[in-house]
Motif scaffolding. Structure first.
Motif: not given
Length: 133
Positions: A57-58, A61-62, A64-65, A70-71, A99
């Motif tokens: 998930f981390t 997130g990277s 997506l960013a 974002g989520f 998340h």
């Protein structure tokens, strides 16, 4: 055919170069994110199932960013599990709710598999990118 608009999270491009694929591809206002696993910066599995889920998930997130998302922008999720009967609850459920927050939740499909290249969990998503500006 238009050239692919590839997205890479900072600091992990070398892993994608070695394995010859993109972290994500932007197509119009959609972002198609490749499966993310619980790998450390060198691409090795972190130890323990819960730790792999949290790291996946981390890593997601990277990606997506890096695309400006974002989520909350995720509309579709597919997860892959090497032991789905034992793995989905509670570890995956707790991490995903952290998340994704409150309803409405994105679509979700969980698939049991027998091989994930040394990992036990993988998540891939489709997100709608926020409007620029």
């Amino acid at each position: 055919m238009a050239r692919r608009d590839a997205i890479f999270p900072e600091g992990r491009q070398a892993l994608y170069e070695i394995n010859k694929y993109s972290a994500a591809i932007r197509s119009g206002d959609l972002l198609f994110v490749s499966g993310q696993v619980g790998s450390d910066a060198e691409g090795q599995p972190v130890q323990g199932f819960r730790a792999q889920v949290e790291q996946a998930f981390t890593n997601l997130g990277s990606v997506l960013a890096a695309a400006g998302a974002g989520f909350d922008d995720i509309v579709d999720v597919t997860t892959f599990h090497t032991d789905p009967e034992r793995q989905f609850f509670p570890d995956v459920q707790e991490v995903r709710l952290k998340h994704f927050g409150d309803a409405p939740y994105p679509n979700w499909t969980a698939v049991g598999v027998n091989w994930l290249a040394g990992f036990d969990f993988e998540i891939k998503v489709i997100a709608r990118l926020p409007a620029a500006g």
